[in-house]
Design an enzyme around this catalytic site. Structure first.
Site, PDB file in Angstrom:
ATOM      1  N   SER A   1      -0.239   2.543  -3.774  1.00  0.00           N
ATOM      2  CA  SER A   1      -1.639   2.961  -3.768  1.00  0.00           C
ATOM      3  C   SER A   1      -2.357   2.504  -5.036  1.00  0.00           C
ATOM      4  O   SER A   1      -2.430   1.316  -5.313  1.00  0.00           O
ATOM      5  CB  SER A   1      -1.722   4.481  -3.582  1.00  0.00           C
ATOM      6  OG  SER A   1      -3.043   4.890  -3.357  1.00  0.00           O
TER       7      SER A   1
ATOM      8  N   ASP B   1      -9.057   0.689  -3.391  1.00  0.00           N
ATOM      9  CA  ASP B   1      -7.830   0.526  -4.168  1.00  0.00           C
ATOM     10  C   ASP B   1      -6.932  -0.517  -3.506  1.00  0.00           C
ATOM     11  O   ASP B   1      -7.281  -1.064  -2.457  1.00  0.00           O
ATOM     12  CB  ASP B   1      -7.136   1.879  -4.355  1.00  0.00           C
ATOM     13  CG  ASP B   1      -6.574   2.450  -3.065  1.00  0.00           C
ATOM     14  OD1 ASP B   1      -6.974   2.002  -1.974  1.00  0.00           O
ATOM     15  OD2 ASP B   1      -5.722   3.358  -3.132  1.00  0.00           O
TER      16      ASP B   1
ATOM     17  N   ASP C   1      -4.295  -0.728  -1.604  1.00  0.00           N
ATOM     18  CA  ASP C   1      -3.919  -0.665  -0.180  1.00  0.00           C
ATOM     19  C   ASP C   1      -5.068  -0.184   0.693  1.00  0.00           C
ATOM     20  O   ASP C   1      -4.883   0.098   1.879  1.00  0.00           O
ATOM     21  CB  ASP C   1      -2.672   0.194   0.035  1.00  0.00           C
ATOM     22  CG  ASP C   1      -2.892   1.664  -0.296  1.00  0.00           C
ATOM     23  OD1 ASP C   1      -3.618   1.955  -1.262  1.00  0.00           O
ATOM     24  OD2 ASP C   1      -2.322   2.522   0.405  1.00  0.00           O
TER      25      ASP C   1
ATOM     26  N   ASP D   1      -6.906   2.519   1.037  1.00  0.00           N
ATOM     27  CA  ASP D   1      -7.031   3.832   1.681  1.00  0.00           C
ATOM     28  C   ASP D   1      -7.950   4.757   0.874  1.00  0.00           C
ATOM     29  O   ASP D   1      -8.330   5.812   1.352  1.00  0.00           O
ATOM     30  CB  ASP D   1      -5.666   4.480   1.932  1.00  0.00           C
ATOM     31  CG  ASP D   1      -4.878   4.783   0.666  1.00  0.00           C
ATOM     32  OD1 ASP D   1      -5.316   4.376  -0.432  1.00  0.00           O
ATOM     33  OD2 ASP D   1      -3.810   5.418   0.792  1.00  0.00           O
TER      34      ASP D   1
END
Length: 578
Positions: free
Chosen positions: A151, A304, A306, A308
């Site tokens: 993340s 960010d 990834d 999400d």
């Protein structure tokens, strides 16, 4: 070595055996030869554990590090559990990865292990966002899925998010059951690493359109988008997966003026333009904000690595661009969805919204104001996903989110979705612009209607085993010596989510908290302030959250009340963060 306990030394010795490849053994031996006892201790004092975001840790050799062996064991354990849960079935899993260093190779390694266990893998050809992995699990009717990502953590981290057949991250009982299967593996020789090509299907770029069109059908006000299609949007993927889908999503929704921050457009696991690839941070948003200021953007967004989580900057009442926090973004999205659906006569009796216990009560106040039910969950979007799955077919999920910049509109996935959120934030901006309002002006209206909320988060980083022990002791001390007042305001209630007991400090009465156990303490003052202490499940941190509230009778009082609340927050935090 002198400072290593017996269990840690045993793990070190195992990693020096012929079970592990020569390069790995050499790196462990080098740590020993160089007498790097702290690094050895942190790398081997425990097995890498599942937290709120799955496995997450620093890349390197050792049982407490992200590497091919720890992820190989995790995947083998998950494969074993899947075979137990779905006997006599062709098991399918989806696997994707983000832009982090080693994510692609680790993603292929995970796919190899699944394929070697006669499990069919839908492997993304190139990096894609976490929410697309969740979507793929549901789309391909998979029993599980894995996303390789850490993340928004620093560049030295990577991680492994495991998903169940509903597209949500593992929750009870599957999380502990999978851990038990992983721990049952005594040797890495039990891990099947040899890829079986016939068990792998590559998921290409064509899948983007399926995901995009499914999201586009969720649009509430396409007419507002058409009217404001030249809305000036600045977007940064912060060197992550957002670049692969967010611009295409915004274009598909009808936005024609999307400006990507070129310096941060290329996926790069070193994140060269930021210290910390987290859109919660001013530093990470600085380039996007600067570009937005130069161009006079209507809205500035950044995702960010990834994709999400999403950060947002808009003009404030003074005309300056300001980052709005996750509580504010979530409140605006909740208000936009509920008010728009009410205006269209589309609100239903069984609609509901969800937030986490450390997220602003402004969101639940908005829900109550529209007569819409709300649920509170533990921290971690997997718990919001769990509610969506549990209520499927009985109640209708509209919107949910958490203060850490994760939101989801509609139930296409079971995880926070920054791609979906970017589209709705743009649509929301267009909708209110058509009414002559900025997002900030709408936020002030919400404060006038429901109360002026001011929130703050303080994170203390405590690395390694010593840090983990210190965090544990801090929570023990808080339970043993709970504050009687915070910021000069008396505490009236203590909620202990580890022991699932809420105690009225004044009357002594107790009640049961109807949530799973979690190491969280909350203190509620007589003013209604909410102060929470929580060790992070994804980072070596302990987090302190504070939320205070006061009436805002007139917009002209905004700055005065804001300063007053800011001072109150600082006084409270000074009392609890020692």
């Amino acid at each position: 070595m002198s400072n290593l306990d017996q269990a840690t030394q045993s793990r070190v010795n195992q990693w020096l055996s012929t079970e592990y490849d020569k390069d790995t053994v050499a790196k462990v031996q080098q740590l020993i030869d160089n007498k790097e006892e702290t690094e050895l201790l942190d790398s081997f004092y425990k097995e890498l554990e599942f937290g709120t975001g799955g496995l997450r840790g620093i890349m390197g050799v050792g049982s407490n590090r992200i590497n091919k062996y720890t992820l190989g064991k995790a995947t083998q354990g998950l494969a074993n559990y899947l075979k137990n849960q779905f006997p006599n079935q062709q098991i399918k899993v989806a696997v994707s990865y983000d832009s982090r260093n080693n994510s692609q190779s680790l993603g292929h390694l995970v796919a190899d292990v699944f394929s070697a266990n006669d499990i069919h893998v839908f492997l993304f050809e190139n990096l894609r966002p976490t929410p697309m992995l969740s979507f793929a699990v549901r789309h391909f009717n998979c029993q599980s899925g894995v996303m390789l990502t850490a993340s928004h953590n620093p560049k030295e981290y990577n991680g492994y998010k495991a998903y169940w057949n509903d597209g949500g991250q593992l929750v009870a009982p599957h999380d502990t059951n999978v851990i038990a299967e992983v721990n049952a593996i005594q040797s890495v020789n039990e891990v099947k690493f040899n890829r079986v090509d016939s068990n792998i299907t590559i998921v290409g770029e064509e899948f983007d359109e399926i995901y995009i069109q499914a999201n586009k059908r969720l649009s509430i006000n396409p007419a507002a988008v058409e009217a404001q299609k030249d809305l000036k949007i600045v977007f940064s993927p912060i060197h992550g997966t957002g670049i692969t889908v967010v611009p295409k999503m915004l274009e598909a929704w009808g936005f024609t003026n999307v400006i990507v921050v070129d310096e941060q457009a290329k996926p790069d696991g070193n994140f060269p333009t930021v210290v910390y690839p987290n859109p919660e941070e001013e530093d990470a948003m600085a380039m996007a904000k600067k570009r937005g200021q130069e161009l006079g953007a209507d809205v500035i967004m950044a995702t960010d690595p990834d994709a999400d989580r999403v950060g947002v900057a808009v003009r404030n009442l003074k005309g300056d661009y300001e980052l709005i926090n996750g509580n504010q973004i979530g409140s605006l999205l909740t208000y936009y969805v509920l008010s728009s659906k009410k205006d269209k006569g589309e609100l239903k009796d069984n609609d509901y919204i969800v937030k986490t216990i450390v997220t602003s009560n402004l969101i639940s106040d908005i829900g109550t104001g529209f007569g819409v039910k709300y649920y509170d969950t533990l921290t971690g979007f997997k718990y919001i996903g769990e509610v969506i799955t549990r209520e499927l077919g009985k109640e209708n999920y509209l919107v949910g989110g958490e203060e850490s910049y994760g939101f989801l509109i509609g139930d296409l996935v079971r995880d926070k979705d920054a791609v979906n959120s970017c589209a709705f934030i743009a649509e929301m901006t267009a909708y209110f612009k058509s009414q002559g309002k900025s997002l900030y002006e709408v936020l002030v209206e919400l404060y006038g209607k429901y109360g002026f909320y001011k929130e703050k988060l303080i994170s203390l980083t405590k690395k390694g085993k010593a840090g983990a022990d210190e965090i544990k002791q801090m929570m023990i001390d808080l339970r043993a010596n709970s504050p009687k007042s915070l910021g000069g305001v008396a505490v009236k209630e203590i909620r202990d989510y580890e022991n699932l007991v809420a105690t009225n400090v004044i009357s002594g009465e107790t009640s049961v908290i109807d949530l799973p156990k979690s190491d969280v303490l909350q203190f509620i003052t007589v003013d209604g302030d909410v102060i929470s202490a929580r060790p992070s499940g994804t980072e070596p941190k302990i987090k302190f959250y504070c939320s205070v509230k006061e009436s805002l009778l007139d917009a002209s009082q905004y700055e005065t009340i804001s300063s007053k609340l800011e001072e109150k927050v600082e006084n409270i935090m000074a009392d609890i963060v020692k």
